[in-house]
Design an enzyme around this catalytic site. Sequence first.
Site, PDB file in Angstrom:
ATOM      1  N   ASP A 169     -28.395  38.280 -13.494  1.00 56.45           N
ATOM      2  CA  ASP A 169     -28.105  38.316 -12.064  1.00 56.45           C
ATOM      3  C   ASP A 169     -29.181  37.489 -11.357  1.00 56.45           C
ATOM      4  OD1 ASP A 169     -25.771  39.748 -11.740  1.00 56.45           O
ATOM      5  OD2 ASP A 169     -26.768  41.681 -11.936  1.00 56.45           O
TER       6      ASP A 169
ATOM      7  N   ARG B 150     -23.446  48.304 -17.415  1.00 57.83           N
ATOM      8  CA  ARG B 150     -23.966  47.867 -16.117  1.00 57.83           C
ATOM      9  C   ARG B 150     -23.361  48.645 -14.963  1.00 57.83           C
ATOM     10  NH1 ARG B 150     -24.843  42.151 -15.265  1.00 57.83           N
ATOM     11  NH2 ARG B 150     -23.167  42.222 -13.748  1.00 57.83           N
TER      12      ARG B 150
ATOM     13  N   ARG C 182     -21.165  57.888 -10.907  1.00 53.51           N
ATOM     14  CA  ARG C 182     -21.891  58.830 -10.049  1.00 53.51           C
ATOM     15  C   ARG C 182     -21.040  60.020  -9.678  1.00 53.51           C
ATOM     16  NH1 ARG C 182     -22.735  54.555  -6.161  1.00 53.51           N
ATOM     17  NH2 ARG C 182     -24.419  53.304  -7.018  1.00 53.51           N
TER      18      ARG C 182
ATOM     19  N   GLU D 168      -9.782  34.922  -8.244  1.00 52.38           N
ATOM     20  CA  GLU D 168     -10.573  34.546  -9.428  1.00 52.38           C
ATOM     21  C   GLU D 168      -9.757  34.731 -10.685  1.00 52.38           C
ATOM     22  OE1 GLU D 168     -14.866  35.950  -8.187  1.00 52.38           O
ATOM     23  OE2 GLU D 168     -14.579  36.261 -10.332  1.00 52.38           O
TER      24      GLU D 168
ATOM     25  N   ARG E 194     -17.336  32.161 -21.108  1.00 56.75           N
ATOM     26  CA  ARG E 194     -16.085  32.410 -20.388  1.00 56.75           C
ATOM     27  C   ARG E 194     -16.112  31.571 -19.132  1.00 56.75           C
ATOM     28  NH1 ARG E 194     -11.453  33.804 -21.980  1.00 56.75           N
ATOM     29  NH2 ARG E 194     -10.833  35.128 -20.241  1.00 56.75           N
TER      30      ARG E 194
ATOM     31  N   ARG F 289      -9.866  39.381  -9.363  1.00 57.71           N
ATOM     32  CA  ARG F 289     -10.224  39.885  -8.033  1.00 57.71           C
ATOM     33  C   ARG F 289      -9.890  38.896  -6.934  1.00 57.71           C
ATOM     34  NH1 ARG F 289     -16.717  40.466  -9.347  1.00 57.71           N
ATOM     35  NH2 ARG F 289     -17.070  38.313  -9.909  1.00 57.71           N
TER      36      ARG F 289
ATOM     37  N   TYR G   5     -26.880  36.863 -19.489  1.00 63.25           N
ATOM     38  CA  TYR G   5     -26.092  37.230 -18.325  1.00 63.25           C
ATOM     39  C   TYR G   5     -27.056  37.660 -17.200  1.00 63.25           C
ATOM     40  CZ  TYR G   5     -22.012  39.550 -16.159  1.00 63.25           C
ATOM     41  OH  TYR G   5     -20.990  39.924 -15.339  1.00 63.25           O
TER      42      TYR G   5
HETATM   43  P1  FAD Z   1     -26.638  27.893 -12.537  1.00 61.50           P
HETATM   44  O1  FAD Z   1     -26.462  28.387 -11.164  1.00 61.50           O
HETATM   45  O2  FAD Z   1     -25.480  27.834 -13.442  1.00 61.50           O
HETATM   46  O3  FAD Z   1     -27.296  26.436 -12.445  1.00 61.50           O
HETATM   47  C1  FAD Z   1     -27.313  25.531 -13.521  1.00 61.50           C
HETATM   48  C2  FAD Z   1     -27.113  24.144 -12.944  1.00 61.50           C
HETATM   49  O4  FAD Z   1     -27.367  23.175 -13.957  1.00 61.50           O
HETATM   50  C3  FAD Z   1     -25.685  23.890 -12.461  1.00 61.50           C
HETATM   51  O5  FAD Z   1     -25.723  23.425 -11.130  1.00 61.50           O
HETATM   52  C4  FAD Z   1     -25.155  22.855 -13.422  1.00 61.50           C
HETATM   53  O6  FAD Z   1     -24.228  21.979 -12.826  1.00 61.50           O
HETATM   54  C5  FAD Z   1     -26.437  22.126 -13.819  1.00 61.50           C
HETATM   55  N1  FAD Z   1     -26.338  21.440 -15.109  1.00 61.50           N
HETATM   56  C6  FAD Z   1     -25.892  21.962 -16.281  1.00 61.50           C
HETATM   57  N2  FAD Z   1     -25.924  21.031 -17.236  1.00 61.50           N
HETATM   58  C7  FAD Z   1     -26.415  19.886 -16.670  1.00 61.50           C
HETATM   59  C8  FAD Z   1     -26.649  18.573 -17.155  1.00 61.50           C
HETATM   60  N3  FAD Z   1     -26.369  18.242 -18.429  1.00 61.50           N
HETATM   61  N4  FAD Z   1     -27.157  17.659 -16.308  1.00 61.50           N
HETATM   62  C9  FAD Z   1     -27.385  17.973 -15.007  1.00 61.50           C
HETATM   63  N5  FAD Z   1     -27.157  19.205 -14.494  1.00 61.50           N
HETATM   64  C10 FAD Z   1     -26.680  20.160 -15.311  1.00 61.50           C
HETATM   65  N6  FAD Z   1     -25.690  37.394  -9.489  1.00 61.50           N
HETATM   66  C11 FAD Z   1     -26.032  38.379  -8.633  1.00 61.50           C
HETATM   67  O7  FAD Z   1     -27.210  38.726  -8.530  1.00 61.50           O
HETATM   68  N7  FAD Z   1     -25.098  38.973  -7.836  1.00 61.50           N
HETATM   69  C12 FAD Z   1     -23.783  38.629  -7.868  1.00 61.50           C
HETATM   70  O8  FAD Z   1     -22.964  39.197  -7.133  1.00 61.50           O
HETATM   71  C13 FAD Z   1     -23.387  37.609  -8.797  1.00 61.50           C
HETATM   72  N8  FAD Z   1     -22.108  37.244  -8.885  1.00 61.50           N
HETATM   73  C14 FAD Z   1     -21.746  36.260  -9.763  1.00 61.50           C
HETATM   74  C15 FAD Z   1     -20.418  35.883  -9.826  1.00 61.50           C
HETATM   75  C16 FAD Z   1     -20.026  34.881 -10.691  1.00 61.50           C
HETATM   76  C17 FAD Z   1     -18.580  34.483 -10.746  1.00 61.50           C
HETATM   77  C18 FAD Z   1     -20.985  34.250 -11.527  1.00 61.50           C
HETATM   78  C19 FAD Z   1     -20.572  33.170 -12.479  1.00 61.50           C
HETATM   79  C20 FAD Z   1     -22.311  34.613 -11.462  1.00 61.50           C
HETATM   80  C21 FAD Z   1     -22.714  35.622 -10.593  1.00 61.50           C
HETATM   81  N9  FAD Z   1     -24.052  35.997 -10.466  1.00 61.50           N
HETATM   82  C22 FAD Z   1     -24.407  36.994  -9.597  1.00 61.50           C
HETATM   83  C23 FAD Z   1     -25.108  35.342 -11.267  1.00 61.50           C
HETATM   84  C24 FAD Z   1     -25.765  34.139 -10.587  1.00 61.50           C
HETATM   85  O9  FAD Z   1     -24.782  33.157 -10.355  1.00 61.50           O
HETATM   86  C25 FAD Z   1     -26.872  33.609 -11.489  1.00 61.50           C
HETATM   87  O10 FAD Z   1     -27.879  34.573 -11.653  1.00 61.50           O
HETATM   88  C26 FAD Z   1     -27.538  32.324 -10.996  1.00 61.50           C
HETATM   89  O11 FAD Z   1     -26.682  31.454 -10.356  1.00 61.50           O
HETATM   90  C27 FAD Z   1     -28.150  31.662 -12.196  1.00 61.50           C
HETATM   91  O12 FAD Z   1     -28.779  30.474 -11.832  1.00 61.50           O
HETATM   92  P2  FAD Z   1     -29.129  29.409 -12.943  1.00 61.50           P
HETATM   93  O13 FAD Z   1     -30.067  28.442 -12.314  1.00 61.50           O
HETATM   94  O14 FAD Z   1     -29.556  30.068 -14.178  1.00 61.50           O
HETATM   95  O15 FAD Z   1     -27.748  28.720 -13.331  1.00 61.50           O
HETATM   96  N1  UDP Z   2     -15.248  46.375 -14.838  1.00 62.56           N
HETATM   97  C1  UDP Z   2     -14.014  46.976 -14.952  1.00 62.56           C
HETATM   98  N2  UDP Z   2     -13.255  47.195 -13.826  1.00 62.56           N
HETATM   99  C2  UDP Z   2     -13.681  46.831 -12.608  1.00 62.56           C
HETATM  100  C3  UDP Z   2     -14.951  46.214 -12.488  1.00 62.56           C
HETATM  101  C4  UDP Z   2     -15.701  45.984 -13.623  1.00 62.56           C
HETATM  102  O1  UDP Z   2     -13.582  47.302 -16.045  1.00 62.56           O
HETATM  103  O2  UDP Z   2     -12.933  47.037 -11.629  1.00 62.56           O
HETATM  104  C5  UDP Z   2     -16.037  46.144 -16.071  1.00 62.56           C
HETATM  105  C6  UDP Z   2     -15.678  44.815 -16.733  1.00 62.56           C
HETATM  106  O3  UDP Z   2     -15.773  44.998 -18.127  1.00 62.56           O
HETATM  107  C7  UDP Z   2     -16.786  43.900 -16.259  1.00 62.56           C
HETATM  108  C8  UDP Z   2     -17.974  44.861 -16.277  1.00 62.56           C
HETATM  109  O4  UDP Z   2     -17.411  46.106 -15.828  1.00 62.56           O
HETATM  110  O5  UDP Z   2     -16.959  42.791 -17.107  1.00 62.56           O
HETATM  111  C9  UDP Z   2     -19.129  44.461 -15.394  1.00 62.56           C
HETATM  112  O6  UDP Z   2     -18.657  44.302 -14.091  1.00 62.56           O
HETATM  113  P1  UDP Z   2     -19.540  43.625 -12.989  1.00 62.56           P
HETATM  114  O7  UDP Z   2     -18.834  43.764 -11.699  1.00 62.56           O
HETATM  115  O8  UDP Z   2     -20.931  44.129 -13.128  1.00 62.56           O
HETATM  116  O9  UDP Z   2     -19.587  42.119 -13.453  1.00 62.56           O
HETATM  117  P2  UDP Z   2     -18.698  40.894 -13.009  1.00 62.56           P
HETATM  118  O10 UDP Z   2     -17.319  41.178 -13.480  1.00 62.56           O
HETATM  119  O11 UDP Z   2     -18.804  40.801 -11.530  1.00 62.56           O
HETATM  120  O12 UDP Z   2     -19.360  39.781 -13.692  1.00 62.56           O
END
Ligand code: FAD
Ligand code: UDP
Length: 366
Positions: free
Chosen positions: A350, A171, A175, A300, A248, A279, A348
């Site tokens: 986004d 991912r 560059r 985090e 995780r 981070r 996974y």
């Molecule tokens: P979720 O947001 O997980 O929603 C699921 C919901 O269901 C939750 O509110 C949960 O509480 C509820 N639920 C689960 N089980 C039950 C139950 N039994 N009863 C009632 N409710 C329940 N995407 C990006 O594009 N850019 C980013 O920079 C980015 N950064 C991220 C960083 C982190 C740390 C994480 C974890 C994700 C990141 N993502 C990012 C991904 C993004 O969070 C997801 O694409 C998006 O939130 C997924 O939405 P979802 O509806 O699938 O799941």
């Molecule tokens: N990664 C890394 N070093 C960094 C940033 C990312 O090794 O400083 C690797 C790591 O394996 C991570 C993957 O690249 O799980 C994807 O990173 P990304 O930022 O896309 O995902 P996030 O960690 O935000 O979920």
Amino acid sequence: MKQYDYLIVGSGLFAAVFANEAKKHGKKCFVIEKRNHIGGNIYCENIEGITVHKYGAHIFHTSNCRVWEYVNELCEFNNFINSPVCNFRGEIYNLPFNMNTFSKMFSVTLPSEAKAVIDLQRAEITGEPQNLEEQAISLVGREIYEKLIKGYTEKQWGRDCKDLPAFIIKRLPVRYTYDNNYFNDKYQGIPVNGYNELIEKLFEGTEFRTNTDFFSNRDEFLSLAEKCVFTGQIDEFFDYKFGALSYRSLRFETEILDTENYQGVAVMNFSDLTVPYTRIIEHKHFDSNLITEKTVITKEYPEQWSQGLEPYYPVNDEQNNALYKKYEELANTKKNVIFGGRLGMYKYYDMDKCIEKALEICDKEF
Ligand code: FAD
Ligand code: UDP
């Protein structure tokens, strides 16, 4: 006739897009959410006048015009470009891996010089990379792997890089230009008023109940609607009958600091294994126009997932994917339940992919 057309379990982005589309087609939904707020992992909180991404930094990026127009119709986005840095024992390197990184790491100035160094280092991998370590070395060489990838990745996934699938690192862009934009996508930004506005608009007119776990009374909830959209854990839905999928988790530690600018960048990664967090996010830097006296930072900490913790990341290795396949086959036989989102589809995703997937399902459904 039941009271609702759809019971939606969960109120994250997938659920919200589904509810919005259902509403457009005259369907009535009822949403239950176990947390005390809607929005899932994109939920924001206002602290000291700063929009804080409560569950980790969320930067919207996409190359899909339909998705970009969809979200822009609902809320205004700023022009934030993610340019994180990686801190290795006090040395700062630009991400993603680009000429700024190579020039600092190898004291080179030209792409041809950087390529020559990396080609020499990556020659140790012959044939198709078999795991994340080999994939990383074949992409950027051993030195960058050891300083910027190994520690971060092992903290994040709790496993040796040799035991992780190669796709995780694919991912990350590499560059040979001086371009610090973390993403390759055509469009990028963050909602000016935070993600809650997006979520609230998507759910506008839809009934919901928070603090309500589907599993506390599943039969009664299911009886309310013709169909169910389930965005919780698919293995839990089927009572873990084939075994539990792995996830995780993360622990977030948020602090208010009495300084106007703490680290000078929204996202600083820490790639040394001895630093326990991966981070630090400084939320105010997501909005370059924001002026406040204080700042809010979030550390985090990756955690082993166990029941009761939030399952943030599915672990899409071979073993778990094979287990998921079994659940997916079973899910396909349940014609009145749609499994969606990161947990329901064990992918996974986004945000843009999550919206894309939800729209694809809605196109078929309505
Ligand atoms: P979720 O947001 O997980 O929603 C699921 C919901 O269901 C939750 O509110 C949960 O509480 C509820 N639920 C689960 N089980 C039950 C139950 N039994 N009863 C009632 N409710 C329940 N995407 C990006 O594009 N850019 C980013 O920079 C980015 N950064 C991220 C960083 C982190 C740390 C994480 C974890 C994700 C990141 N993502 C990012 C991904 C993004 O969070 C997801 O694409 C998006 O939130 C997924 O939405 P979802 O509806 O699938 O799941
Ligand atoms: N990664 C890394 N070093 C960094 C940033 C990312 O090794 O400083 C690797 C790591 O394996 C991570 C993957 O690249 O799980 C994807 O990173 P990304 O930022 O896309 O995902 P996030 O960690 O935000 O979920």
